[in-house]
Design a protein around this motif. Structure first.
Motif, PDB file in Angstrom:
ATOM      1  N   VAL A   1       5.816   4.520  11.753  1.00 28.78           N
ATOM      2  CA  VAL A   1       5.994   4.626  10.300  1.00 28.78           C
ATOM      3  C   VAL A   1       4.909   3.838   9.570  1.00 28.78           C
ATOM      4  CG1 VAL A   1       7.550   4.073   8.368  1.00 28.78           C
ATOM      5  CG2 VAL A   1       8.465   5.082  10.470  1.00 28.78           C
ATOM      6  N   TYR A   2       4.381   2.825  10.231  1.00 31.80           N
ATOM      7  CA  TYR A   2       3.309   2.023   9.631  1.00 31.80           C
ATOM      8  C   TYR A   2       2.109   2.891   9.260  1.00 31.80           C
ATOM      9  CZ  TYR A   2      -0.574  -1.236   9.271  1.00 31.80           C
ATOM     10  OH  TYR A   2      -1.684  -1.910   8.845  1.00 31.80           O
ATOM     11  N   PHE A   3       1.799   3.890  10.095  1.00 34.86           N
ATOM     12  CA  PHE A   3       0.680   4.783   9.784  1.00 34.86           C
ATOM     13  C   PHE A   3       0.898   5.488   8.441  1.00 34.86           C
ATOM     14  CE2 PHE A   3       0.270   5.440  14.654  1.00 34.86           C
ATOM     15  CZ  PHE A   3      -0.454   4.266  14.769  1.00 34.86           C
ATOM     16  N   ILE A   4       2.110   5.925   8.205  1.00 33.66           N
ATOM     17  CA  ILE A   4       2.434   6.634   6.955  1.00 33.66           C
ATOM     18  C   ILE A   4       2.283   5.697   5.756  1.00 33.66           C
ATOM     19  CG2 ILE A   4       4.269   7.844   5.707  1.00 33.66           C
ATOM     20  CD1 ILE A   4       5.320   8.781   8.441  1.00 33.66           C
ATOM     21  N   ILE A   5       2.682   4.443   5.928  1.00 30.23           N
ATOM     22  CA  ILE A   5       2.550   3.458   4.840  1.00 30.23           C
ATOM     23  C   ILE A   5       1.078   3.242   4.495  1.00 30.23           C
ATOM     24  CG2 ILE A   5       2.933   1.041   4.200  1.00 30.23           C
ATOM     25  CD1 ILE A   5       5.465   1.117   5.940  1.00 30.23           C
ATOM     26  N   GLU A   6       0.229   3.163   5.522  1.00 32.76           N
ATOM     27  CA  GLU A   6      -1.205   2.973   5.259  1.00 32.76           C
ATOM     28  C   GLU A   6      -1.803   4.167   4.526  1.00 32.76           C
ATOM     29  OE1 GLU A   6      -3.503  -0.108   7.852  1.00 32.76           O
ATOM     30  OE2 GLU A   6      -3.287   1.773   8.954  1.00 32.76           O
ATOM     31  N   ILE A   7      -1.388   5.357   4.901  1.00 31.82           N
ATOM     32  CA  ILE A   7      -1.955   6.566   4.297  1.00 31.82           C
ATOM     33  C   ILE A   7      -1.464   6.764   2.867  1.00 31.82           C
ATOM     34  CG2 ILE A   7      -2.001   9.094   4.478  1.00 31.82           C
ATOM     35  CD1 ILE A   7      -1.848   8.684   7.558  1.00 31.82           C
ATOM     36  N   THR A   8      -0.244   6.345   2.580  1.00 33.06           N
ATOM     37  CA  THR A   8       0.332   6.582   1.251  1.00 33.06           C
ATOM     38  C   THR A   8       0.221   5.348   0.352  1.00 33.06           C
ATOM     39  OG1 THR A   8       2.527   6.023   2.149  1.00 33.06           O
ATOM     40  CG2 THR A   8       1.916   8.356   2.075  1.00 33.06           C
ATOM     41  N   VAL A   9       1.004   4.337   0.613  1.00 34.96           N
ATOM     42  CA  VAL A   9       1.094   3.172  -0.275  1.00 34.96           C
ATOM     43  C   VAL A   9      -0.257   2.476  -0.448  1.00 34.96           C
ATOM     44  CG1 VAL A   9       2.158   0.906  -0.619  1.00 34.96           C
ATOM     45  CG2 VAL A   9       3.516   2.794   0.301  1.00 34.96           C
ATOM     46  N   PHE A  10      -0.923   2.191   0.666  1.00 32.98           N
ATOM     47  CA  PHE A  10      -2.179   1.451   0.570  1.00 32.98           C
ATOM     48  C   PHE A  10      -3.285   2.279  -0.072  1.00 32.98           C
ATOM     49  CE2 PHE A  10       0.082  -1.294   3.451  1.00 32.98           C
ATOM     50  CZ  PHE A  10      -0.405  -2.558   3.158  1.00 32.98           C
ATOM     51  N   ASN A  11      -3.262   3.602   0.117  1.00 30.79           N
ATOM     52  CA  ASN A  11      -4.265   4.442  -0.538  1.00 30.79           C
ATOM     53  C   ASN A  11      -4.037   4.530  -2.041  1.00 30.79           C
ATOM     54  OD1 ASN A  11      -6.227   5.178   1.291  1.00 30.79           O
ATOM     55  ND2 ASN A  11      -5.136   6.990   2.013  1.00 30.79           N
ATOM     56  N   ILE A  12      -2.786   4.523  -2.459  1.00 31.25           N
ATOM     57  CA  ILE A  12      -2.486   4.511  -3.905  1.00 31.25           C
ATOM     58  C   ILE A  12      -3.054   3.242  -4.537  1.00 31.25           C
ATOM     59  CG2 ILE A  12      -0.628   4.327  -5.606  1.00 31.25           C
ATOM     60  CD1 ILE A  12       1.025   6.165  -3.717  1.00 31.25           C
ATOM     61  N   VAL A  13      -2.854   2.107  -3.863  1.00 32.24           N
ATOM     62  CA  VAL A  13      -3.386   0.831  -4.365  1.00 32.24           C
ATOM     63  C   VAL A  13      -4.916   0.875  -4.392  1.00 32.24           C
ATOM     64  CG1 VAL A  13      -3.573  -1.649  -3.910  1.00 32.24           C
ATOM     65  CG2 VAL A  13      -1.377  -0.485  -3.626  1.00 32.24           C
ATOM     66  N   LEU A  14      -5.522   1.446  -3.335  1.00 36.27           N
ATOM     67  CA  LEU A  14      -6.983   1.566  -3.281  1.00 36.27           C
ATOM     68  C   LEU A  14      -7.510   2.377  -4.459  1.00 36.27           C
ATOM     69  CD1 LEU A  14      -9.770   1.418  -1.766  1.00 36.27           C
ATOM     70  CD2 LEU A  14      -9.108   3.565  -0.684  1.00 36.27           C
ATOM     71  N   LEU A  15      -6.918   3.539  -4.703  1.00 32.02           N
ATOM     72  CA  LEU A  15      -7.384   4.406  -5.791  1.00 32.02           C
ATOM     73  C   LEU A  15      -7.248   3.714  -7.141  1.00 32.02           C
ATOM     74  CD1 LEU A  15      -5.989   7.874  -4.642  1.00 32.02           C
ATOM     75  CD2 LEU A  15      -8.393   7.214  -4.822  1.00 32.02           C
ATOM     76  N   TYR A  16      -6.103   3.064  -7.367  1.00 27.75           N
ATOM     77  CA  TYR A  16      -5.892   2.364  -8.634  1.00 27.75           C
ATOM     78  C   TYR A  16      -6.945   1.277  -8.821  1.00 27.75           C
ATOM     79  CZ  TYR A  16      -4.016  -0.904 -12.026  1.00 27.75           C
ATOM     80  OH  TYR A  16      -3.889  -1.747 -13.101  1.00 27.75           O
ATOM     81  N   THR A  17      -7.181   0.480  -7.768  1.00 24.07           N
ATOM     82  CA  THR A  17      -8.134  -0.630  -7.856  1.00 24.07           C
ATOM     83  C   THR A  17      -9.546  -0.113  -8.107  1.00 24.07           C
ATOM     84  OG1 THR A  17      -6.761  -1.893  -6.321  1.00 24.07           O
ATOM     85  CG2 THR A  17      -9.004  -2.677  -6.668  1.00 24.07           C
ATOM     86  N   ARG A  18      -9.945   0.898  -7.358  1.00 23.97           N
ATOM     87  CA  ARG A  18     -11.305   1.427  -7.490  1.00 23.97           C
ATOM     88  C   ARG A  18     -11.527   2.042  -8.867  1.00 23.97           C
ATOM     89  NH1 ARG A  18     -13.906   6.263  -6.814  1.00 23.97           N
ATOM     90  NH2 ARG A  18     -16.070   6.135  -6.084  1.00 23.97           N
ATOM     91  N   ILE A  19     -10.603   2.874  -9.319  1.00 28.59           N
ATOM     92  CA  ILE A  19     -10.758   3.536 -10.614  1.00 28.59           C
ATOM     93  C   ILE A  19     -10.797   2.518 -11.745  1.00 28.59           C
ATOM     94  CG2 ILE A  19      -9.588   5.046 -12.279  1.00 28.59           C
ATOM     95  CD1 ILE A  19      -8.582   6.679  -9.828  1.00 28.59           C
ATOM     96  N   THR A  20      -9.891   1.536 -11.698  1.00 25.13           N
ATOM     97  CA  THR A  20      -9.831   0.518 -12.750  1.00 25.13           C
ATOM     98  C   THR A  20     -11.086  -0.343 -12.760  1.00 25.13           C
ATOM     99  OG1 THR A  20      -7.426   0.443 -12.472  1.00 25.13           O
ATOM    100  CG2 THR A  20      -8.425  -1.328 -13.729  1.00 25.13           C
ATOM    101  N   HIS A  21     -11.546  -0.724 -11.566  1.00 17.45           N
ATOM    102  CA  HIS A  21     -12.735  -1.562 -11.461  1.00 17.45           C
ATOM    103  C   HIS A  21     -13.975  -0.815 -11.946  1.00 17.45           C
ATOM    104  CE1 HIS A  21     -15.185  -4.840  -9.973  1.00 17.45           C
ATOM    105  NE2 HIS A  21     -14.125  -5.445  -9.475  1.00 17.45           N
ATOM    106  N   GLU A  22     -14.143   0.405 -11.506  1.00 15.91           N
ATOM    107  CA  GLU A  22     -15.314   1.190 -11.905  1.00 15.91           C
ATOM    108  C   GLU A  22     -15.310   1.480 -13.403  1.00 15.91           C
ATOM    109  OE1 GLU A  22     -18.118   2.795  -9.698  1.00 15.91           O
ATOM    110  OE2 GLU A  22     -17.512   0.725  -9.324  1.00 15.91           O
ATOM    111  N   LYS A  23     -14.118   1.740 -13.954  1.00 13.89           N
ATOM    112  CA  LYS A  23     -13.996   1.978 -15.398  1.00 13.89           C
ATOM    113  C   LYS A  23     -14.426   0.739 -16.178  1.00 13.89           C
ATOM    114  CE  LYS A  23     -10.606   3.444 -18.884  1.00 13.89           C
ATOM    115  NZ  LYS A  23      -9.178   3.811 -19.107  1.00 13.89           N
ATOM    116  N   ALA A  24     -14.009  -0.449 -15.699  1.00 17.90           N
ATOM    117  CA  ALA A  24     -14.389  -1.694 -16.361  1.00 17.90           C
ATOM    118  C   ALA A  24     -15.894  -1.923 -16.286  1.00 17.90           C
ATOM    119  CB  ALA A  24     -13.641  -2.869 -15.728  1.00 17.90           C
ATOM    120  N   CYS A  25     -16.495  -1.653 -15.127  1.00 17.97           N
ATOM    121  CA  CYS A  25     -17.941  -1.828 -14.965  1.00 17.97           C
ATOM    122  C   CYS A  25     -18.718  -0.872 -15.867  1.00 17.97           C
ATOM    123  CB  CYS A  25     -18.340  -1.612 -13.508  1.00 17.97           C
ATOM    124  SG  CYS A  25     -17.796  -2.930 -12.396  1.00 17.97           S
ATOM    125  N   LYS A  26     -18.227   0.353 -15.993  1.00 17.28           N
ATOM    126  CA  LYS A  26     -18.879   1.325 -16.870  1.00 17.28           C
ATOM    127  C   LYS A  26     -18.824   0.864 -18.322  1.00 17.28           C
ATOM    128  CE  LYS A  26     -18.983   6.274 -17.910  1.00 17.28           C
ATOM    129  NZ  LYS A  26     -18.379   7.601 -17.595  1.00 17.28           N
TER     130      LYS A  26
END
Length: 321
Positions: A276-301
């Motif tokens: 089940v850990y694999f599913i958590i990495e693919i879902t929960v952690f990827n959602i956090v990654l996308l949020y962090t990347r989009i927010t960070h890049e938006k701020a830099c822009k």
């Protein structure tokens, strides 16, 4: 004496912004104790990193049996491995023993731990879970996808934390690197036929290039900062604005590192469903990654739009007066 120890301990930390709460409460104090011991013994930080790799592999072996007591030993070994992972960086800061090889080994240590753990989980799932016994390829595919996601999450989290330290403490307080000098060094090593030294540089170049490829707006901002007078008011305003945008994201960057990842892993193992850990990495952690990347890049822009200007048809970046 106690104040001196406290001051030295603080010097081994990166910053209060980027340190994770569990690290501050548990791993950093233990890591500092190990670092002090290793300094007295004359142990190099890279040797500590290599020791952590073997502890992590030992943990993976303990996660294969469906035996809670052996699994708990594995959890203890992985925690021990992470105290060494903390200690190697703290030892490097205490002794000023920094190197690109150390950065590569430090990143590789976590990768080796989790690759070993993924293999153990897959073998256990094929043996114990009826669905994966019938369809064994599926759990290996799930593990491969989770592993790729994990690598991207960890790399970007590390890069953004180093970017924060770059603006907080300057280049001397950050381990952020650019691909161009690494590429130049690699070309020189290849031209000199120093292939043994070129291999770590090649790995590190790929790691750094992947980080830069995911952060185009930050790269534009970083390029602009190189040409800026660090004593100017514009630079200080830019620095404060960057940190103001970056600071709330540090908790999400920390979420993508070892502590919360390991908590999820330990929970799945104790519950008897490690896959089940694999599913958590693919879902929960990827959602956090996308949020962090989009927010960070938006701020830099937005910061580039405020502080930087693009000269007519040129890729050269100048600072707005």
């Amino acid at each position: 004496m106690f104040e001196k120890i406290k001051e030295e301990y603080r010097s081994t930390l990166k910053s209060s912004d980027t340190e994770e709460h569990i690290d501050l409460a548990f791993y950093r104090p233990l890591g500092y104790a190990w670092a002090c011991l290793f300094r007295r013994l004359g142990v190099h930080p890279n040797a500590v990193t290599i020791a952590s790799i073997f502890l992590g592999i030992g943990a993976a072996f303990c996660f294969y049996p469906a035996d809670i007591y052996i699994n708990l030993i594995g959890i203890g070994l992985l925690i021990w491995a992470n105290t060494y992972d903390s200690a190697d960086g703290q030892l490097a800061r205490l002794t000023k023993q920094y190197s690109p090889l150390g950065r590569i080994l430090d990143g590789a240590a976590g990768d080796v731990w989790f690759v070993s753990i993924y293999i153990a989980i897959c073998l256990r799932a094929v043996r114990d879970t009826e669905f994966f016994t019938i369809h064994p390829a599926l759990v290996w595919i799930l593990a491969a996808v989770a592993g790729l996601c994990h690598a991207r999450q960890a790399a970007l989290a590390d890069y953004y934390r180093q970017a924060h330290l770059f603006f907080l403490k300057g280049s001397g307080g950050s381990e952020i690197d650019s691909s161009e000098p690494i590429r130049e060094k690699l070309n020189n090593l290849m031209a000199s036929r120093k292939y043994a030294q070129a291999l770590p540089a090649m790995v590190y170049l790929g790691y750094t290039t992947a980080q830069e490829r995911q952060t185009p707006e930050f790269q534009r901002l970083k390029t602009a900062v190189k040409g800026m007078d660090t004593d100017s008011n514009a630079f200080h305003r830019l620095r404060e604005d960057f940190l103001r945008h970056s600071r709330p994201l540090c908790k999400w960057e920390n979420f993508m590192t070892f502590n919360w990842r390991s908590i999820c892993l330990f929970g799945c193992i104790i519950a008897g469903f490690p896959w089940v850990y694999f599913i958590i990495e693919i879902t929960v952690f990827n959602i956090v990654l996308l949020y962090t990347r989009i927010t960070h890049e938006k701020a830099c822009k937005a910061l580039c739009a405020t502080y930087c200007g693009q000269e007519n048809g040129s890729s050269k970046i100048r600072f707005a007066r």
